[in-house]
Design a protein around this motif. Structure first.
Motif, PDB file in Angstrom:
ATOM      1  N   THR A  53      10.658  57.439  26.081  1.00  0.00           N
ATOM      2  CA  THR A  53      11.565  57.849  25.005  1.00  0.00           C
ATOM      3  C   THR A  53      11.540  59.356  24.758  1.00  0.00           C
ATOM      4  N   THR A  54      10.755  60.104  25.552  1.00  0.00           N
ATOM      5  CA  THR A  54      10.676  61.544  25.355  1.00  0.00           C
ATOM      6  C   THR A  54      12.004  62.201  25.703  1.00  0.00           C
ATOM      7  N   ALA A  55      12.460  63.126  24.879  1.00  0.00           N
ATOM      8  CA  ALA A  55      13.710  63.820  25.132  1.00  0.00           C
ATOM      9  C   ALA A  55      13.582  64.697  26.372  1.00  0.00           C
ATOM     10  N   PRO A  56      14.687  64.896  27.119  1.00  0.00           N
ATOM     11  CA  PRO A  56      14.648  65.749  28.302  1.00  0.00           C
ATOM     12  C   PRO A  56      14.106  67.129  27.963  1.00  0.00           C
ATOM     13  N   GLY A  57      13.222  67.638  28.822  1.00  0.00           N
ATOM     14  CA  GLY A  57      12.622  68.945  28.620  1.00  0.00           C
ATOM     15  C   GLY A  57      11.348  68.935  27.817  1.00  0.00           C
ATOM     16  N   LYS A  58      11.108  67.887  27.028  1.00  0.00           N
ATOM     17  CA  LYS A  58       9.912  67.811  26.207  1.00  0.00           C
ATOM     18  C   LYS A  58       8.740  67.249  27.017  1.00  0.00           C
ATOM     19  N   PRO A  59       7.526  67.754  26.792  1.00  0.00           N
ATOM     20  CA  PRO A  59       6.364  67.192  27.497  1.00  0.00           C
ATOM     21  C   PRO A  59       6.170  65.732  27.124  1.00  0.00           C
ATOM     22  N   SER A  60       5.654  64.953  28.071  1.00  0.00           N
ATOM     23  CA  SER A  60       5.364  63.555  27.806  1.00  0.00           C
ATOM     24  C   SER A  60       4.019  63.200  28.410  1.00  0.00           C
ATOM     25  N   PHE A  61       3.320  62.293  27.734  1.00  0.00           N
ATOM     26  CA  PHE A  61       2.006  61.822  28.173  1.00  0.00           C
ATOM     27  C   PHE A  61       2.011  60.305  28.184  1.00  0.00           C
ATOM     28  N   ARG A  62       1.615  59.727  29.302  1.00  0.00           N
ATOM     29  CA  ARG A  62       1.556  58.281  29.433  1.00  0.00           C
ATOM     30  C   ARG A  62       0.215  57.888  30.040  1.00  0.00           C
ATOM     31  N   PHE A  63      -0.291  56.722  29.662  1.00  0.00           N
ATOM     32  CA  PHE A  63      -1.481  56.183  30.310  1.00  0.00           C
ATOM     33  C   PHE A  63      -1.329  54.674  30.431  1.00  0.00           C
ATOM     34  N   TYR A  64      -2.039  54.092  31.402  1.00  0.00           N
ATOM     35  CA  TYR A  64      -1.919  52.669  31.661  1.00  0.00           C
ATOM     36  C   TYR A  64      -3.153  52.209  32.428  1.00  0.00           C
ATOM     37  N   PRO A  65      -3.537  50.941  32.274  1.00  0.00           N
ATOM     38  CA  PRO A  65      -4.720  50.420  32.968  1.00  0.00           C
ATOM     39  C   PRO A  65      -4.426  50.115  34.426  1.00  0.00           C
ATOM     40  N   THR A  66      -5.474  50.100  35.247  1.00  0.00           N
ATOM     41  CA  THR A  66      -5.345  49.761  36.658  1.00  0.00           C
ATOM     42  C   THR A  66      -6.442  48.778  37.036  1.00  0.00           C
ATOM     43  N   SER A 353       1.290  52.423  62.397  1.00  0.00           N
ATOM     44  CA  SER A 353       1.218  51.594  61.191  1.00  0.00           C
ATOM     45  C   SER A 353       2.606  51.484  60.594  1.00  0.00           C
ATOM     46  N   GLY A 354       2.771  50.544  59.720  1.00  0.00           N
ATOM     47  CA  GLY A 354       4.047  50.363  59.048  1.00  0.00           C
ATOM     48  C   GLY A 354       3.886  49.439  57.866  1.00  0.00           C
ATOM     49  N   GLY A 355       4.940  49.316  57.098  1.00  0.00           N
ATOM     50  CA  GLY A 355       4.827  48.433  55.955  1.00  0.00           C
ATOM     51  C   GLY A 355       6.051  48.458  55.076  1.00  0.00           C
ATOM     52  N   ILE A 356       5.923  47.776  53.959  1.00  0.00           N
ATOM     53  CA  ILE A 356       6.985  47.681  52.968  1.00  0.00           C
ATOM     54  C   ILE A 356       6.374  47.882  51.584  1.00  0.00           C
ATOM     55  N   GLY A 357       7.219  48.141  50.615  1.00  0.00           N
ATOM     56  CA  GLY A 357       6.720  48.333  49.263  1.00  0.00           C
ATOM     57  C   GLY A 357       7.738  47.961  48.209  1.00  0.00           C
ATOM     58  N   LEU A 358       7.239  47.619  47.035  1.00  0.00           N
ATOM     59  CA  LEU A 358       8.066  47.393  45.856  1.00  0.00           C
ATOM     60  C   LEU A 358       8.019  48.628  44.968  1.00  0.00           C
ATOM     61  N   ARG A 359       9.083  48.839  44.211  1.00  0.00           N
ATOM     62  CA  ARG A 359       9.143  49.956  43.272  1.00  0.00           C
ATOM     63  C   ARG A 359       9.611  49.445  41.914  1.00  0.00           C
ATOM     64  N   TYR A 360       9.030  50.037  40.852  1.00  0.00           N
ATOM     65  CA  TYR A 360       9.466  49.742  39.489  1.00  0.00           C
ATOM     66  C   TYR A 360       9.680  51.062  38.769  1.00  0.00           C
ATOM     67  N   LEU A 361      10.852  51.264  38.195  1.00  0.00           N
ATOM     68  CA  LEU A 361      11.194  52.510  37.520  1.00  0.00           C
ATOM     69  C   LEU A 361      10.415  52.611  36.221  1.00  0.00           C
ATOM     70  N   LEU A 362       9.329  53.351  36.269  1.00  0.00           N
ATOM     71  CA  LEU A 362       8.406  53.433  35.145  1.00  0.00           C
ATOM     72  C   LEU A 362       8.928  54.364  34.058  1.00  0.00           C
ATOM     73  N   PHE A 363       9.500  55.519  34.453  1.00  0.00           N
ATOM     74  CA  PHE A 363      10.004  56.518  33.512  1.00  0.00           C
ATOM     75  C   PHE A 363      11.444  56.855  33.886  1.00  0.00           C
ATOM     76  N   PRO A 364      12.433  56.133  33.328  1.00  0.00           N
ATOM     77  CA  PRO A 364      13.825  56.349  33.729  1.00  0.00           C
ATOM     78  C   PRO A 364      14.319  57.773  33.513  1.00  0.00           C
ATOM     79  N   ARG A 365      13.928  58.390  32.405  1.00  0.00           N
ATOM     80  CA  ARG A 365      14.409  59.742  32.130  1.00  0.00           C
ATOM     81  C   ARG A 365      13.871  60.750  33.138  1.00  0.00           C
ATOM     82  N   ARG A 366      12.722  60.456  33.737  1.00  0.00           N
ATOM     83  CA  ARG A 366      12.107  61.365  34.710  1.00  0.00           C
ATOM     84  C   ARG A 366      12.338  60.921  36.150  1.00  0.00           C
ATOM     85  N   ASP A 367      12.950  59.753  36.348  1.00  0.00           N
ATOM     86  CA  ASP A 367      13.185  59.205  37.679  1.00  0.00           C
ATOM     87  C   ASP A 367      11.866  59.065  38.451  1.00  0.00           C
TER      88      ASP A 367
END
Length: 391
Positions: A53-66, A353-367
Motif C-alpha cells: 500500500t506504499t505510495a509510489p516513490g515512498k520507502p517501504s519495508f516488508r518482512f515475512y517468515p521462511t 541444468s534446467g527447470g521451471i518455477g512459479l511466481r507470485y506478485l508480492l508487491f504489485p506497485r513495485r512489480d
C-alpha cells in the motif's frame, strides 16, 4: 546482482512422497499467505508485512517468515526483510533494495545474510554488495570437473563475508569504482565420509583473505529485482595479498553479463553469461563454484569447483500469466564448465541444468515477485524460494 533472500534445500535424499508433501506445503505457505486471514490480527499482520500500500516513490519495508529443509541441517526457520526506496523519494531515480535474511535450524545452526543494490542521488553513486555471517555446514565434493557424486565431506565452520563495490557514474549507465572483499572461515572441522577420503584443501583449517580491486559496470536496469528490459555488464579484478591482510596470495577476474528482452507486455526473455577466473593459491571456499540459487539451479552450490568457470543460462518469464493478475511462471536452461585453467575447458565436462518455477506478485506497485524454482540436474532436483528473480 547477487541476491540471497534465501531458501534452498536439497530433496534428492528424501522419499518421493515426502518430496511431494514438502513441495505442496511450501507452495501453499509461500503463495497463499497473502490471501489468507480475513479478520482480526491475522489480517492486520498480513497487511503490515505483505500488503503493498506504499505510495509510489515512498520507502517501504516488508518482512515475512521462511521455512526450509536440508538433510545436513534438518528444518530451518527464518525471517526475511526487504527495504525498497528511491533516492529523495523521486520515482525517476532507480529502485534501490536492501534484503536481509536471518535463520536458525533445529541442529543449532544460524546465520544472517544482507544484500544491497543502492543507487545514490540521481543515480550518480551505486553501492553493490553483500554481507554474510553464518554457522552452517558446507558439502565438499572435491576440486575439478570430475568429482565423486556421492559421499561428500562435511565442512562445518563459522563464515564471515563482506564484499562491497562503491561505484561512481562516469557517463549515463556506466559506473566504475573500487571493490573490497573480506572472507573469513574459523572454528572449522572437516568430517570425512565413511566410504571415501578427501585430501584436505587449502583453507579447511580456517583462513582470512582480503582482496582489493576495481569493478567496471554498465547498468541501465530500473528494477533490479524484476528487470523487464535492459542490460547489465560487470567485469571486476580482485587481488589478495598478505600485504593487505590476506593469508593466501591469489587474484581473480569476475565477469557477469545479463540481457533482458520483452517479448510482449507481460513476458520477458532473459539470458546471462557468468565467469570466474582465479590464479594463485585460492582457498577452497574462494574457488569458482558451480551451482546455487542464481545460476545452474539444480546443483548444490560448490558441487563442482575449480579455479576457472564459465556458465550461461537462458530464462523465459510469464509475469504474470494472461489469465491472472498475480501468478506467473518461468522456464530456464543452463550450462557450465569448470577447469584449473581456461585453456583446459573441455566439452566433455560441460554440465547442464534446467527447470521451471512459479511466481507470485508480492508487491504489485513495485512489480516484484516471490519465486519458487525447481532446478533439475544429474544430481537430482533442488528447490529455491526467493524474493526477486535469479538474475
Amino acid at each position: 546482482m547477487e541476491q540471497f533472500s534465501y531458501i534452498c534445500f536439497t530433496i534428492d535424499a528424501m522419499p518421493i512422497l515426502q518430496r511431494l508433501l514438502l513441495l505442496f506445503f511450501i507452495c501453499f505457505f509461500a503463495l497463499t499467505v497473502p490471501v489468507i486471514g480475513q479478520d482480526g490480527w491475522v489480517k492486520r499482520f498480513i497487511q503490515k508485512t505483505i500488503s503493498d500500500t506504499t505510495a509510489p516513490g515512498k520507502p517501504s519495508f516488508r518482512f515475512y517468515p521462511t521455512l526450509a529443509y536440508a538433510p545436513e541441517t534438518g528444518f530451518e526457520f527464518g525471517l526475511s526483510s526487504l527495504v525498497l526506496f528511491q533516492a529523495k523519494n523521486d520515482t525517476l531515480n532507480r529502485l534501490s533494495e536492501v534484503q536481509a535474511f536471518g535463520f536458525v535450524t533445529v541442529k543449532g545452526q544460524y546465520g544472517l545474510w544482507i544484500d544491497n543494490a543502492i543507487y545514490g542521488d540521481r543515480d550518480n553513486w551505486f553501492f553493490l554488495g553483500r554481507t554474510r555471517f553464518q554457522k552452517f555446514p558446507l558439502l565438499y565434493y572435491g576440486i575439478g570437473p570430475e568429482t565423486p557424486g556421492k559421499e561428500p565431506a562435511l565442512i562445518d565452520a563459522n563464515y564471515l563475508l563482506f564484499r562491497q563495490r562503491v561505484l561512481r557514474k562516469i557517463i549515463p549507465n556506466f559506473f566504475i569504482g573500487p571493490e573490497l572483499d573480506y572472507q573469513q572461515l574459523y572454528n572449522t572441522s572437516f568430517e570425512q565420509p565413511e566410504g571415501h577420503l578427501y585430501e584436505k584443501p587449502l583453507g579447511t583449517d580456517g583462513t582470512i583473505n582480503v582482496g582489493l580491486g576495481a569493478a567496471v559496470v554498465f547498468d541501465n536496469r530500473h528494477n533490479v529485482l524484476n528487470v523487464r528490459k535492459g542490460f547489465f555488464g560487470e567485469i571486476s579484478f580482485l587481488k589478495y595479498h598478505p600485504g593487505i591482510g590476506s593469508e593466501y596470495t591469489f587474484h581473480g577476474i569476475n565477469l557477469d553479463v545479463r540481457s533482458y528482452h520483452p517479448t510482449n507486455q507481460r513476458n520477458v526473455l532473459a539470458w546471462q553469461v557468468y565467469g570466474n577466473f582465479y590464479s594463485g593459491n585460492s582457498p577452497f571456499n574462494q574457488l569458482a563454484l558451480m551451482g546455487g540459487e542464481m545460476i545452474m539451479r539444480g546443483y548444490y552450490s560448490g558441487r563442482y569447483r575449480d579455479k576457472s568457470m564459465i556458465a550461461a543460462q537462458v530464462e523465459h518469464r510469464w509475469l504474470p500469466f494472461g489469465f491472472s493478475k498475480r501468478f506467473g511462471a518461468v522456464a530456464f536452461l543452463g550450462a557450465a564448465v569448470v577447469a584449473p585453467k581456461i585453456s583446459e575447458f573441455a566439452t566433455k565436462h560441460i554440465r547442464t541444468s534446467g527447470g521451471i518455477g512459479l511466481r507470485y506478485l508480492l508487491f504489485p506497485r513495485r512489480d516484484i515477485y516471490l519465486r519458487l524454482d525447481v532446478g533439475f540436474s544429474e544430481d537430482g532436483p533442488n528447490i529455491y524460494l526467493f524474493t526477486g528473480e535469479a538474475f
